[in-house]
Design a protein around this motif. Structure first.
Motif, PDB file in Angstrom:
ATOM      1  N   THR A  76       0.809  -1.220   0.000  1.00  0.00           N
ATOM      2  CA  THR A  76       0.000   0.000   0.000  1.00  0.00           C
ATOM      3  C   THR A  76       0.839   1.265   0.000  1.00  0.00           C
ATOM      4  O   THR A  76       0.415   2.285  -0.537  1.00  0.00           O
ATOM      5  CB  THR A  76      -0.950   0.039   1.207  1.00  0.00           C
ATOM      6  N   ARG A  77       2.028   1.213   0.587  1.00  0.00           N
ATOM      7  CA  ARG A  77       2.844   2.441   0.639  1.00  0.00           C
ATOM      8  C   ARG A  77       4.165   2.317  -0.101  1.00  0.00           C
ATOM      9  O   ARG A  77       4.937   3.266  -0.174  1.00  0.00           O
ATOM     10  CB  ARG A  77       3.113   2.843   2.082  1.00  0.00           C
ATOM     11  N   ASP A 223      -7.710  -3.080   8.759  1.00  0.00           N
ATOM     12  CA  ASP A 223      -8.189  -1.939   9.556  1.00  0.00           C
ATOM     13  C   ASP A 223      -7.062  -1.373  10.409  1.00  0.00           C
ATOM     14  O   ASP A 223      -6.906  -0.142  10.521  1.00  0.00           O
ATOM     15  CB  ASP A 223      -9.346  -2.370  10.459  1.00  0.00           C
ATOM     16  N   TRP A 224      -6.282  -2.245  11.008  1.00  0.00           N
ATOM     17  CA  TRP A 224      -5.182  -1.813  11.890  1.00  0.00           C
ATOM     18  C   TRP A 224      -4.116  -1.064  11.096  1.00  0.00           C
ATOM     19  O   TRP A 224      -3.615  -0.022  11.542  1.00  0.00           O
ATOM     20  CB  TRP A 224      -4.584  -3.033  12.580  1.00  0.00           C
ATOM     21  N   LEU A 225      -3.779  -1.559   9.918  1.00  0.00           N
ATOM     22  CA  LEU A 225      -2.799  -0.866   9.079  1.00  0.00           C
ATOM     23  C   LEU A 225      -3.307   0.505   8.659  1.00  0.00           C
ATOM     24  O   LEU A 225      -2.556   1.488   8.660  1.00  0.00           O
ATOM     25  CB  LEU A 225      -2.468  -1.708   7.843  1.00  0.00           C
ATOM     26  N   ASN A 228      -3.114   2.844  11.736  1.00  0.00           N
ATOM     27  CA  ASN A 228      -1.783   3.144  12.254  1.00  0.00           C
ATOM     28  C   ASN A 228      -0.834   3.744  11.227  1.00  0.00           C
ATOM     29  O   ASN A 228       0.155   4.376  11.603  1.00  0.00           O
ATOM     30  CB  ASN A 228      -1.159   1.873  12.840  1.00  0.00           C
ATOM     31  N   TYR A 229      -1.120   3.540   9.945  1.00  0.00           N
ATOM     32  CA  TYR A 229      -0.230   4.046   8.906  1.00  0.00           C
ATOM     33  C   TYR A 229      -0.919   4.973   7.914  1.00  0.00           C
ATOM     34  O   TYR A 229      -0.253   5.555   7.057  1.00  0.00           O
ATOM     35  CB  TYR A 229       0.395   2.877   8.131  1.00  0.00           C
ATOM     36  N   GLY A 230      -2.221   5.075   7.980  1.00  0.00           N
ATOM     37  CA  GLY A 230      -2.945   5.924   7.047  1.00  0.00           C
ATOM     38  C   GLY A 230      -2.987   5.389   5.625  1.00  0.00           C
ATOM     39  O   GLY A 230      -3.243   6.152   4.686  1.00  0.00           O
ATOM     40  N   ASN A 234      -8.750  -0.925   1.827  1.00  0.00           N
ATOM     41  CA  ASN A 234      -9.148  -1.933   0.847  1.00  0.00           C
ATOM     42  C   ASN A 234      -7.945  -2.501   0.105  1.00  0.00           C
ATOM     43  O   ASN A 234      -7.900  -3.692  -0.204  1.00  0.00           O
ATOM     44  CB  ASN A 234     -10.149  -1.349  -0.146  1.00  0.00           C
ATOM     45  N   ARG A 235      -6.983  -1.654  -0.182  1.00  0.00           N
ATOM     46  CA  ARG A 235      -5.786  -2.148  -0.866  1.00  0.00           C
ATOM     47  C   ARG A 235      -4.984  -3.077   0.038  1.00  0.00           C
ATOM     48  O   ARG A 235      -4.465  -4.099  -0.414  1.00  0.00           O
ATOM     49  CB  ARG A 235      -4.924  -0.986  -1.327  1.00  0.00           C
ATOM     50  N   ALA A 236      -4.871  -2.738   1.322  1.00  0.00           N
ATOM     51  CA  ALA A 236      -4.155  -3.606   2.253  1.00  0.00           C
ATOM     52  C   ALA A 236      -4.842  -4.965   2.368  1.00  0.00           C
ATOM     53  O   ALA A 236      -4.185  -6.015   2.333  1.00  0.00           O
ATOM     54  CB  ALA A 236      -4.063  -2.945   3.623  1.00  0.00           C
ATOM     55  N   ALA A 237      -6.177  -4.951   2.489  1.00  0.00           N
ATOM     56  CA  ALA A 237      -6.918  -6.214   2.586  1.00  0.00           C
ATOM     57  C   ALA A 237      -6.766  -7.033   1.316  1.00  0.00           C
ATOM     58  O   ALA A 237      -6.581  -8.261   1.364  1.00  0.00           O
ATOM     59  CB  ALA A 237      -8.392  -5.928   2.869  1.00  0.00           C
ATOM     60  N   SER A 238      -6.844  -6.374   0.156  1.00  0.00           N
ATOM     61  CA  SER A 238      -6.709  -7.075  -1.117  1.00  0.00           C
ATOM     62  C   SER A 238      -5.317  -7.675  -1.269  1.00  0.00           C
ATOM     63  O   SER A 238      -5.154  -8.806  -1.745  1.00  0.00           O
ATOM     64  CB  SER A 238      -6.996  -6.121  -2.273  1.00  0.00           C
ATOM     65  N   ALA A 239      -4.291  -6.917  -0.862  1.00  0.00           N
ATOM     66  CA  ALA A 239      -2.920  -7.409  -0.960  1.00  0.00           C
ATOM     67  C   ALA A 239      -2.711  -8.637  -0.092  1.00  0.00           C
ATOM     68  O   ALA A 239      -2.082  -9.621  -0.510  1.00  0.00           O
ATOM     69  CB  ALA A 239      -1.939  -6.299  -0.563  1.00  0.00           C
ATOM     70  N   MET A 240      -3.234  -8.612   1.130  1.00  0.00           N
ATOM     71  CA  MET A 240      -3.064  -9.764   2.017  1.00  0.00           C
ATOM     72  C   MET A 240      -3.856 -10.970   1.532  1.00  0.00           C
ATOM     73  O   MET A 240      -3.401 -12.111   1.660  1.00  0.00           O
ATOM     74  CB  MET A 240      -3.443  -9.376   3.443  1.00  0.00           C
ATOM     75  N   SER A 241      -5.031 -10.747   0.953  1.00  0.00           N
ATOM     76  CA  SER A 241      -5.794 -11.860   0.381  1.00  0.00           C
ATOM     77  C   SER A 241      -5.037 -12.486  -0.787  1.00  0.00           C
ATOM     78  O   SER A 241      -4.925 -13.713  -0.887  1.00  0.00           O
ATOM     79  CB  SER A 241      -7.170 -11.387  -0.083  1.00  0.00           C
ATOM     80  N   ALA A 242      -4.507 -11.637  -1.682  1.00  0.00           N
ATOM     81  CA  ALA A 242      -3.761 -12.139  -2.830  1.00  0.00           C
ATOM     82  C   ALA A 242      -2.523 -12.914  -2.384  1.00  0.00           C
ATOM     83  O   ALA A 242      -2.216 -13.987  -2.924  1.00  0.00           O
ATOM     84  CB  ALA A 242      -3.358 -10.973  -3.738  1.00  0.00           C
TER      85      ALA A 242
END
Length: 262
Positions: A76-77, A223-225, A228-230, A234-242
């Motif tokens: 995400t970042r 949600d936590w990312l 805590n990181y702004g 949705n991108r963080a969740a999608s990345a972890m699912s992938a």
């Protein structure tokens, strides 16, 4: 599962007629396979092997434990350093009241987690077969809400050995040695929030192992990312699912049984 069989390239697979598969499916369906967790963020690997000493806490499972959060953050970042911000992540986890956590094999303190050792190859698999990864994720109720969730990490190399050293050296991180060889007979995707697979139940079913993915914890992690990181949730969740789907496909043969629990 037809979609997963098309994607899987790994070497781990059970006997398709394993006698515990039926009882495992029943325990998954009636909920007796599960126990309550002590925390909500992923902190234990999907690796089904038992630890050399009992876990201090019962925590949710995701590929590589805290590695999944690290992948979600980096995707995400952007990759900000050779270890993708691992030290910063583990410090924030400590402030949150938990620990960064990975595992090693029984004999080697420098490797043993396929998700971390092969993280770049797993990300390449996800990027090369994104459409199929999305099909598998959708079938397992792990939809990816954003496009190209791991594309920003294509070609980026992670310092896997450095990650191990960091976890092994820092007092607020955990490295758990696991015993024996892989003998997982199935993949189980769990969506029931606040629960994870009870390894005592697996012992009662015949001392079996499974790949345990607590998909609900990835949502909590996203949600936590974001908090805590702004970063984009949705991108963080999608990345972890992938990353989860690709890690499973990298490890397991096409014949691996896939179950999920809602």
């Amino acid at each position: 599962m037809e979609q997963f069989a098309k994607l899987a390239i790994g070497s781990i697979a059970p006997d398709p007629d394993h006698p515990a598969l039926g009882p495992l499916a029943q325990a998954n369906a009636d909920g007796t396979l599960y126990t309550l967790t002590d925390q909500d963020l992923p902190g234990r690997c999907i690796d089904g092997r038992r630890p050399t000493t009992p876990y201090a806490q019962i925590v949710p499972c995701a590929p590589g434990g805290s590695l999944s959060l690290l992948v979600g953050l980096a995707a995400t970042r952007g990759a900000t350093d050779p270890m993708w911000g691992a030290s910063e992540l583990t410090t924030k986890l400590t402030w949150h009241g938990t620990e960064g956590a990975i595992h090693v094999g029984p004999d080697d303190r420098s490797s043993g987690c396929g998700a971390l050792d092969w993280v770049s190859s797993i990300i390449d698999l996800a990027n090369d077969h994104e459409a199929l990864v999305r099909e598998v994720a959708e079938a397992l109720d792990m939809p990816m809400a954003t496009g190209y969730p791991l594309a920003s990490l294509a070609g980026e190399k992670l310092d896997s050995a450095g990650i191990y050293r960091m976890f092994d050296d820092q007092p607020h991180t955990t490295v758990t040695p696991l015993r024996g060889f892989h003998s997982e007979i199935a993949i189980v995707i769990n969506h029931e929030k606040g629960t994870t697979i009870d390894q005592n139940t697996l012992d009662r079913l015949g001392h079996i192992d499974v790949f345990d993915v607590d998909a609900w914890s990835l949502e909590v992690g996203a949600d936590w990312l974001a908090d805590n990181y702004g970063v984009d949730r949705n991108r963080a969740a999608s990345a972890m699912s992938a990353f989860t789907i690709a890690a499973l496909a990298f490890l397991a043969q096409p014949s691996m049984t896939v179950m999920h629990h809602n």
